[in-house]
Motif scaffolding. Structure first.
Motif, PDB file in Angstrom:
ATOM      1  N   GLY A 302       0.926  -1.144  -0.111  1.00 30.45           N
ATOM      2  CA  GLY A 302       0.297   0.017  -0.042  1.00 30.45           C
ATOM      3  C   GLY A 302       0.873   1.153   0.276  1.00 30.45           C
ATOM      4  O   GLY A 302       1.834   1.265  -0.491  1.00 30.45           O
ATOM      5  N   ASP A 354      -0.811   2.040   5.075  1.00 33.71           N
ATOM      6  CA  ASP A 354      -2.167   2.117   5.200  1.00 33.71           C
ATOM      7  C   ASP A 354      -2.934   0.843   5.256  1.00 33.71           C
ATOM      8  O   ASP A 354      -4.103   0.720   5.511  1.00 33.71           O
ATOM      9  CB  ASP A 354      -3.079   3.001   4.010  1.00 33.71           C
ATOM     10  CG  ASP A 354      -2.500   2.397   2.619  1.00 33.71           C
ATOM     11  OD1 ASP A 354      -2.059   1.215   2.579  1.00 33.71           O
ATOM     12  OD2 ASP A 354      -2.769   2.966   1.667  1.00 33.71           O
ATOM     13  N   HIS A 355      -2.112  -0.271   5.437  1.00 38.24           N
ATOM     14  CA  HIS A 355      -2.976  -1.456   5.726  1.00 38.24           C
ATOM     15  C   HIS A 355      -2.467  -1.880   7.168  1.00 38.24           C
ATOM     16  O   HIS A 355      -2.749  -3.060   7.822  1.00 38.24           O
ATOM     17  CB  HIS A 355      -2.349  -2.516   4.975  1.00 38.24           C
ATOM     18  CG  HIS A 355      -2.926  -2.621   3.603  1.00 38.24           C
ATOM     19  ND1 HIS A 355      -2.573  -1.463   2.738  1.00 38.24           N
ATOM     20  CD2 HIS A 355      -3.319  -3.757   2.870  1.00 38.24           C
ATOM     21  CE1 HIS A 355      -3.230  -1.765   1.564  1.00 38.24           C
ATOM     22  NE2 HIS A 355      -3.761  -3.059   1.670  1.00 38.24           N
ATOM     23  N   ASN A 357       0.633  -2.265   8.474  1.00 39.27           N
ATOM     24  CA  ASN A 357       1.953  -2.862   8.761  1.00 39.27           C
ATOM     25  C   ASN A 357       3.013  -1.818   9.223  1.00 39.27           C
ATOM     26  O   ASN A 357       2.925  -0.580   9.001  1.00 39.27           O
ATOM     27  CB  ASN A 357       2.385  -3.468   7.209  1.00 39.27           C
ATOM     28  CG  ASN A 357       1.520  -4.502   6.700  1.00 39.27           C
ATOM     29  OD1 ASN A 357       1.565  -5.485   7.343  1.00 39.27           O
ATOM     30  ND2 ASN A 357       1.119  -4.139   5.588  1.00 39.27           N
TER      31      ASN A 357
END
Lengths: 383, 383
Positions: A302, A354-355, A357
């Motif tokens: 992302g 934005d995930h 991580n």
């Protein structure tokens, strides 16, 4: 992939013609002869750290968002082949293919093109830090974080070529069953899953930053597999095989696997790991006073949503400013101002995507040194 | 622009240092001597239409989204100067400036950088069509639609430099009062409004597609003024003047103005006009059968939302496919499939942007031939 479209695509391919003039570009000079030099492009010591057949980019030399071909790292398994686009052929075959194909370079140019801005990064980027910070050498090139670059790649979605070859609809999508093979001396190859092969940004690319691929970067055609480890981005592509079952090759059974005391079985690599790096020489010397420290951060899945830095070895963290553009599976540039006082310092950075991580505080060692993404204390001396 | 930030920016600028090493890049080779050649880069006839000191890009030679420096059109008012970045200075002055400045190239590199993907397009792009389709010659280079290119420009927002120079808060924002002047032999200059100068994407750029600006494109520093006519993107910038009143110079009083029977007064140009172009040679020859026709479309204020084509001289229109990326004030690539039958054909295209602007069916003639953006019948012979 729109399977309904298969007939018309095949139709126009067979009919030929298709305005090759529209896509004609000056042929790569000197594309006629094989060479025995390791590399074709100049590799000045100001830009590259010399690892022999592999060349690491000094990230501090990058000015813009995109990495020009002149600055792009090189990871080769043998000398760069210099190929002739007119003689180039791509075979598409395998037991999952209903209509085996052979395409010329002009055939490829006639298919609808797509451009993608994405990083390509060696699976072993950061490998040197296993030794430097864990005290355990991993085998392979001892990169710091310079085995990465971001470019605009232009080519044909691999899915469009697989559509022409009629991949059987019952082919499994999540096993490593689409093999891409190079035309270099050792025919480097590596499989990906059909699902990844059909993503619209997975390309057979023939241009880099708007120009024909340079020989060192895969002329005339290379794979671009955004987010996956560099080895999947096969250069000098010549053959693609699609099977109804997993394809086992040494690059998934022996190399490019996670293995070591913390890995009960060998795990073939797919995605890269989230990382950040300071755009300063390793062991930089700066003058005291206000300094703008800058760098890069990237994620394989992302967009980077946050980069933090620490000047007290991780006790406290501050947000860095992110600079546009910020493209998913490419990178973002970050910077912060620092009132640097004389002495020895370490700059730690960590990125979040934005995930959700985030760069972890520790990772298990692995024998081949893949995926190192712990925040590293970048050493800086202030005078 | 955050005026509160002025103090800290000035502080770090005056304190100096700031890790120039982090931004060091190999100096432009041969940057020491002036040259009397018109241009520095090679200008092969396969890539450029030769208009003498001006060189038009053959759009059909572009493969990717970005225009590489090797393919970027050149519009010069004199021979390309070859400057020395170490000796370069930028003066910022004028009666609206509280703190006149002189910056070195290293000073500029120390300021926060920004990258912007945007077109730069000659104000007279398309001028040749006034003669070709209206039968009235407009003065100047007889471009078709190849006086445009899209690149990634990296540099410092002009607003950050104006902030350092403390532009008076009561300075009018909407008159042409920020003059940018080049270091070429004729010191080409052109004003923009303070409002435009303070937009975050208005840059003093030092890199193009990640590499130092080539001499023909403004080394070491050029202005990038997205959406405005090419003349505002002054190359080889050396001086900026900000006044509390409009700045009248020949490039707004005599040249780069709309004038003619339909213009009661001369109107200095600001924005470009929305356009589209077919990426085929003018008067292309294609083979009969299915062809993929491709091209570009761009708008000075937004993103292209639709491109339509007509093969019956405008009686009916069909939508073309748009290909990613589609960046506002850059361009989008479009294509369509055409079952071409032998004979003489004309391909018309028209673009619409997300502000509702559309290419008009007709425009008034103007003496200097600016802004031609009527859909043109691109001639194609099918054999």
């Amino acid at each position: 992939m729109d399977r309904q479209d298969g007939v018309s695509r095949r139709a126009f391919l067979v009919t030929g013609a298709l305005g090759a003039a529209a896509l004609a570009a000056p042929r790569q000079a000197g594309a006629q002869a094989q060479t025995t030099k390791f590399h074709v492009k100049p590799l000045p010591a100001e830009i590259f750290i010399d690892h022999g057949i592999n060349q690491e980019t000094r990230l501090e030399t990058l000015r813009g968002y995109l990495t020009p071909a002149s600055h792009f790292y090189i990871r080769n398994h043998g000398p760069t082949p210099v190929l002739d686009a007119a003689a180039w052929r791509l075979r598409v075959e395998g037991d999952a293919v209903e209509r085996p194909l052979e395409l010329t370079f002009d055939d490829l140019l006639r298919l609808p093109a797509r451009s993608v801005i994405a990083f390509v990064e060696c699976a072993g980027n950061g490998r040197g830090f296993f030794k430097e910070f864990m005290g355990r050498v991993a085998s392979g090139t001892q990169w710091r974080f310079g085995a990465i670059g971001v470019a605009e790649w232009t080519g044909v979605p691999l899915g469009a070529v697989l559509e022409l070859a009629r991949v059987r609809p019952d082919t499994p999508r999540d096993v490593l069953n689409v093999l891409v093979e190079g035309l270099d001396a050792v025919k480097v190859n590596r499989p990906m899953s059909l699902a990844k092969a059909l993503e619209e940004d997975t390309l057979l690319a023939y241009a880099m930053n708007g120009e024909p691929l340079p020989p060192d970067h895969g002329f005339p055609v290379r794979a671009i597999v955004p987010g996956w480890v560099g080895i999947n981005n096969i250069k000098w592509v010549g053959r693609i095989e699609v099977r109804r079952t997993v394809i086992d090759v040494p690059t998934t059974t022996k190399t490019y696997v996670l293995e070591g005391p913390d890995y009960p079985t060998r795990v073939p690599l797919r995605l890269q790991t989230i990382k950040s790096a300071v755009a300063l020489p390793w062991g930089a010397t700066l003058r005291a006073g206000r300094q703008r420290i800058r760098g890069f951060a990237w994620s394989p899945v992302g967009r980077i949503s946050r980069v933090e830095y620490s000047l007290d070895r991780g006790a406290t963290w501050q947000p860095a400013a992110l600079r546009e553009p910020n493209i998913p599976r490419a990178w973002v540039r970050w910077d912060f101002e620092w009132d640097a006082r004389p002495g020895e310092h370490a700059i730690l950075t960590r990125a979040v995507d934005d995930h959700g991580n985030v760069q972890p505080p520790a990772i298990p060692w692995n024998a081949q040194g893949y995926g190192y993404n712990v925040p590293v204390p970048h050493p800086v001396r202030v005078m």
